[in-house]
Scaffold this motif. Sequence first.
Motif, PDB file in Angstrom:
ATOM      1  N   GLN A  91      30.490 -24.696 -42.036  1.00 43.19           N
ATOM      2  CA  GLN A  91      31.232 -24.911 -43.264  1.00 43.19           C
ATOM      3  C   GLN A  91      32.236 -26.049 -43.143  1.00 43.19           C
ATOM      4  N   GLY A  92      32.178 -26.769 -42.030  1.00 47.98           N
ATOM      5  CA  GLY A  92      33.126 -27.853 -41.813  1.00 47.98           C
ATOM      6  C   GLY A  92      32.523 -29.226 -42.046  1.00 47.98           C
ATOM      7  N   ARG A  93      33.301 -30.222 -41.653  1.00 45.82           N
ATOM      8  CA  ARG A  93      32.875 -31.620 -41.759  1.00 45.82           C
ATOM      9  C   ARG A  93      32.493 -32.194 -40.404  1.00 45.82           C
ATOM     10  N   LEU A  94      32.716 -31.409 -39.342  1.00 42.76           N
ATOM     11  CA  LEU A  94      32.375 -31.823 -37.984  1.00 42.76           C
ATOM     12  C   LEU A  94      31.079 -31.154 -37.545  1.00 42.76           C
ATOM     13  N   MET A  95      30.414 -31.758 -36.571  1.00 44.04           N
ATOM     14  CA  MET A  95      29.254 -31.124 -35.946  1.00 44.04           C
ATOM     15  C   MET A  95      29.745 -29.910 -35.170  1.00 44.04           C
ATOM     16  N   HIS A  96      29.017 -28.800 -35.270  1.00 45.64           N
ATOM     17  CA  HIS A  96      29.314 -27.599 -34.494  1.00 45.64           C
ATOM     18  C   HIS A  96      28.005 -27.082 -33.925  1.00 45.64           C
ATOM     19  N   GLU A  97      28.127 -26.127 -33.025  1.00 40.14           N
ATOM     20  CA  GLU A  97      26.944 -25.495 -32.464  1.00 40.14           C
ATOM     21  C   GLU A  97      27.291 -24.076 -32.074  1.00 40.14           C
ATOM     22  N   ILE A  98      26.256 -23.325 -31.798  1.00 40.82           N
ATOM     23  CA  ILE A  98      26.449 -21.989 -31.270  1.00 40.82           C
ATOM     24  C   ILE A  98      25.513 -21.842 -30.080  1.00 40.82           C
ATOM     25  N   VAL A  99      26.079 -21.325 -28.987  1.00 44.13           N
ATOM     26  CA  VAL A  99      25.335 -21.123 -27.752  1.00 44.13           C
ATOM     27  C   VAL A  99      25.670 -19.730 -27.243  1.00 44.13           C
ATOM     28  N   ILE A 100      24.656 -18.965 -26.872  1.00 48.52           N
ATOM     29  CA  ILE A 100      24.851 -17.621 -26.312  1.00 48.52           C
ATOM     30  C   ILE A 100      24.766 -17.729 -24.797  1.00 48.52           C
ATOM     31  N   GLY A 101      25.589 -16.931 -24.085  1.00 49.21           N
ATOM     32  CA  GLY A 101      25.492 -16.924 -22.625  1.00 49.21           C
ATOM     33  C   GLY A 101      26.536 -16.038 -21.993  1.00 49.21           C
ATOM     34  N   THR A 102      26.604 -16.138 -20.679  1.00 51.00           N
ATOM     35  CA  THR A 102      27.659 -15.436 -19.950  1.00 51.00           C
ATOM     36  C   THR A 102      28.914 -16.308 -19.995  1.00 51.00           C
ATOM     37  N   THR A 103      30.043 -15.718 -19.720  1.00 51.13           N
ATOM     38  CA  THR A 103      31.301 -16.458 -19.714  1.00 51.13           C
ATOM     39  C   THR A 103      31.223 -17.644 -18.755  1.00 51.13           C
ATOM     40  N   PRO A 131      27.244 -30.766 -40.242  1.00 44.18           N
ATOM     41  CA  PRO A 131      28.115 -30.300 -41.332  1.00 44.18           C
ATOM     42  C   PRO A 131      27.307 -29.916 -42.576  1.00 44.18           C
ATOM     43  N   GLY A 132      27.692 -28.776 -43.160  1.00 44.55           N
ATOM     44  CA  GLY A 132      27.048 -28.322 -44.384  1.00 44.55           C
ATOM     45  C   GLY A 132      25.662 -27.727 -44.192  1.00 44.55           C
ATOM     46  N   ARG A 133      25.214 -27.578 -42.975  1.00 38.04           N
ATOM     47  CA  ARG A 133      23.868 -27.061 -42.699  1.00 38.04           C
ATOM     48  C   ARG A 133      23.965 -25.714 -42.000  1.00 38.04           C
ATOM     49  N   ARG A 134      22.813 -25.166 -41.685  1.00 36.97           N
ATOM     50  CA  ARG A 134      22.764 -23.909 -40.939  1.00 36.97           C
ATOM     51  C   ARG A 134      21.683 -23.996 -39.874  1.00 36.97           C
ATOM     52  N   GLY A 135      21.811 -23.152 -38.865  1.00 38.56           N
ATOM     53  CA  GLY A 135      20.829 -23.069 -37.798  1.00 38.56           C
ATOM     54  C   GLY A 135      20.655 -21.613 -37.397  1.00 38.56           C
ATOM     55  N   ASP A 136      19.436 -21.234 -37.056  1.00 38.55           N
ATOM     56  CA  ASP A 136      19.140 -19.857 -36.684  1.00 38.55           C
ATOM     57  C   ASP A 136      18.805 -19.745 -35.209  1.00 38.55           C
ATOM     58  N   ILE A 137      19.249 -18.659 -34.627  1.00 39.77           N
ATOM     59  CA  ILE A 137      18.827 -18.235 -33.295  1.00 39.77           C
ATOM     60  C   ILE A 137      18.249 -16.838 -33.486  1.00 39.77           C
ATOM     61  N   VAL A 138      17.027 -16.612 -33.025  1.00 42.75           N
ATOM     62  CA  VAL A 138      16.449 -15.266 -33.030  1.00 42.75           C
ATOM     63  C   VAL A 138      16.405 -14.838 -31.574  1.00 42.75           C
ATOM     64  N   TRP A 139      17.135 -13.772 -31.277  1.00 40.78           N
ATOM     65  CA  TRP A 139      17.321 -13.382 -29.883  1.00 40.78           C
ATOM     66  C   TRP A 139      17.179 -11.880 -29.711  1.00 40.78           C
ATOM     67  N   THR A 140      16.472 -11.473 -28.659  1.00 41.97           N
ATOM     68  CA  THR A 140      16.343 -10.065 -28.296  1.00 41.97           C
ATOM     69  C   THR A 140      17.316  -9.787 -27.166  1.00 41.97           C
ATOM     70  N   PHE A 141      18.257  -8.913 -27.434  1.00 42.77           N
ATOM     71  CA  PHE A 141      19.282  -8.542 -26.455  1.00 42.77           C
ATOM     72  C   PHE A 141      18.743  -7.364 -25.645  1.00 42.77           C
ATOM     73  N   ASN A 142      17.947  -7.660 -24.614  1.00 43.65           N
ATOM     74  CA  ASN A 142      17.272  -6.613 -23.844  1.00 43.65           C
ATOM     75  C   ASN A 142      18.009  -6.249 -22.557  1.00 43.65           C
ATOM     76  N   ARG A 143      19.230  -6.677 -22.450  1.00 41.95           N
ATOM     77  CA  ARG A 143      20.077  -6.329 -21.304  1.00 41.95           C
ATOM     78  C   ARG A 143      21.437  -5.885 -21.825  1.00 41.95           C
ATOM     79  N   ALA A 144      21.895  -4.722 -21.377  1.00 41.72           N
ATOM     80  CA  ALA A 144      23.221  -4.242 -21.775  1.00 41.72           C
ATOM     81  C   ALA A 144      24.290  -5.063 -21.061  1.00 41.72           C
TER      82      ALA A 144
END
Length: 171
Positions: A91-103, A131-144
């Motif tokens: 929802q911003g004017r800058l490039m953003h991303e989302i990344v899943i992982g361990t700390t 900016p103004g776009r969306r991206g999908d991640i489809v992920w199976t969380f198979n580890r607690a």
Amino acid sequence: MTYPTTTRRHFQFSLLALPWTFAISSAGAHGEQHGQPNAPVVKEQKPWGIAGEPRQASRTVQIRMTDDMKLSPNHLEVREGETLRLRAINQGRLMHEIVIGTTDELKAHAEMMKKHPGMEHDEPYMAHVPPGRRGDIVWTFNRAGDFEFACLIAGHFEAGMRGTIRVKPKV
């Protein structure tokens, strides 16, 4: 200066082929194929899960990304074995991303992003969102366990653009 006919033809062909050479060589660059629905998904087991199949997603969680370096929501609860569609909405004017992982992995990747700020991602647990776009991640969380998601663009992670994912064990 006059060149033999074969040399002129080769030179003309080379000039015509040059744009195709650049197109083909850049198509495989890191991040160029991300988000293309026909690109094959690499299913590699990670400590935080494995790439999921879109038709198996039990729910879609929208994560809003803003230029005040916030992710909303910034905490997710998931059941072990659940497949989610994480829809990152910039929802911003800058490039953003989302990344899943361990700390630790996210911290290391954030440091790498400082050294290579233009790097894009093409892993199934990452979405680079203009900016103004969306991206999908489809992920199976198979580890607690407890994991994170973050924007690793240089400076964003350090500004607090991150969230947590708690994957509860199967009952």
